[in-house]
Enzyme design. Structure first.
Site, mmCIF file in Angstrom:
data_model
loop_
_atom_site.group_PDB
_atom_site.id
_atom_site.type_symbol
_atom_site.label_atom_id
_atom_site.label_comp_id
_atom_site.label_asym_id
_atom_site.label_seq_id
_atom_site.Cartn_x
_atom_site.Cartn_y
_atom_site.Cartn_z
ATOM 1 N N GLN A 47 -14.618 -1.275 0.792
ATOM 2 C CA GLN A 47 -15.473 -0.108 0.609
ATOM 3 C C GLN A 47 -16.088 -0.290 -0.777
ATOM 4 O OE1 GLN A 47 -11.934 2.050 1.504
ATOM 5 N NE2 GLN A 47 -13.003 3.276 3.036
ATOM 6 N N HIS B 216 -11.317 -3.865 -4.116
ATOM 7 C CA HIS B 216 -10.095 -4.192 -3.390
ATOM 8 C C HIS B 216 -10.419 -4.381 -1.917
ATOM 9 C CE1 HIS B 216 -10.371 0.223 -3.370
ATOM 10 N NE2 HIS B 216 -9.696 0.212 -2.223
ATOM 11 N N HIS C 252 -12.162 0.077 -8.355
ATOM 12 C CA HIS C 252 -11.670 -1.273 -8.641
ATOM 13 C C HIS C 252 -11.791 -2.008 -7.314
ATOM 14 C CE1 HIS C 252 -8.151 -3.841 -10.502
ATOM 15 N NE2 HIS C 252 -9.062 -4.598 -9.904
ATOM 16 N N ASN D 207 0.832 -1.199 0.000
ATOM 17 C CA ASN D 207 0.000 0.000 0.000
ATOM 18 C C ASN D 207 0.870 1.252 0.000
ATOM 19 O OD1 ASN D 207 -1.946 1.960 0.548
ATOM 20 N ND2 ASN D 207 -3.041 0.660 1.992
ATOM 21 N N HIS E 276 -8.825 -4.190 1.908
ATOM 22 C CA HIS E 276 -7.771 -3.707 2.785
ATOM 23 C C HIS E 276 -7.528 -4.772 3.856
ATOM 24 C CE1 HIS E 276 -7.778 0.642 1.614
ATOM 25 N NE2 HIS E 276 -8.990 0.310 1.169
#
Length: 179
Positions: free
Chosen positions: A91, A104, A102, A34, A106
């Site tokens: 999210q 994803h 896109h 990240n 976390h």
């Protein structure tokens, strides 16, 4: 397969993720470091195919992504010896705070006391953006402290579960159905 098997860069929405930032790949997903981690070890897992919402993933892509999440968690737990828990967050759409269209996930390794308040992690995720110029102003989610929250009654929760069961039935799903 891991990145040693491929040297291809990938796209994360409109952003290019260099292959040397990708540390694990499968047939349908990739895990990468990240740019703006909230805690040490905060990484992302994404499907290879660029889609904005989870509902757009095929069943195969969905299962592969979540299996990759589990694998990455196991590896991070070994690497970050003090890890006692994880936040795993998606999210799914702009209203949920998604900054890159896109899908994803976390993955944030956690240990007791790493944040002043455990729920601060949600405010940090809400404000997270892949680049500094994309950072959203922090908004107060007004999450009450645990001691200030009021439990719902068992009856209220049963009514809500019955409502969802009815919706599932109307849409043609039974308890054993999958999307």
């Amino acid at each position: 397969m891991t990145t040693s098997a491929t040297t291809e860069d990938m796209r994360f929405g409109k952003f290019k993720i260099p292959s040397n930032h990708i540390f694990h790949r499968t047939a349908k997903s990739a895990a990468f470091v990240n740019l703006r981690p909230i805690v040490p070890g905060h990484v992302l897992v994404m499907p290879e195919r660029i889609v904005a919402r989870m509902e757009e993933l095929s069943q195969e892509e969905y299962v592969d992504m979540w299996t990759t999440v589990r694998t990455v968690q196991k590896v991070l737990k070994q690497h970050y010896a003090g890890t006692t828990a994880f936040n795993v967050a998606v999210q799914d759409g702009p209203a949920a705070g998604q900054s890159v269209p896109h899908v994803h996930v976390h993955i944030l390794p956690r240990q007791g006391g790493d944040l002043e308040r455990n729920d601060d992690i949600y405010e940090e995720l809400e404000a997270w953006a892949p680049r500094e110029d994309m950072i959203k102003p922090k908004t107060s989610m007004d999450v009450p402290d645990d001691e200030d929250r009021v439990d719902r009654t068992s009856e209220t929760m049963a009514e809500e579960a019955a409502l969802y069961k009815e919706v599932f039935t109307k849409l043609g799903f039974d308890e054993n159905s999958r999307l």
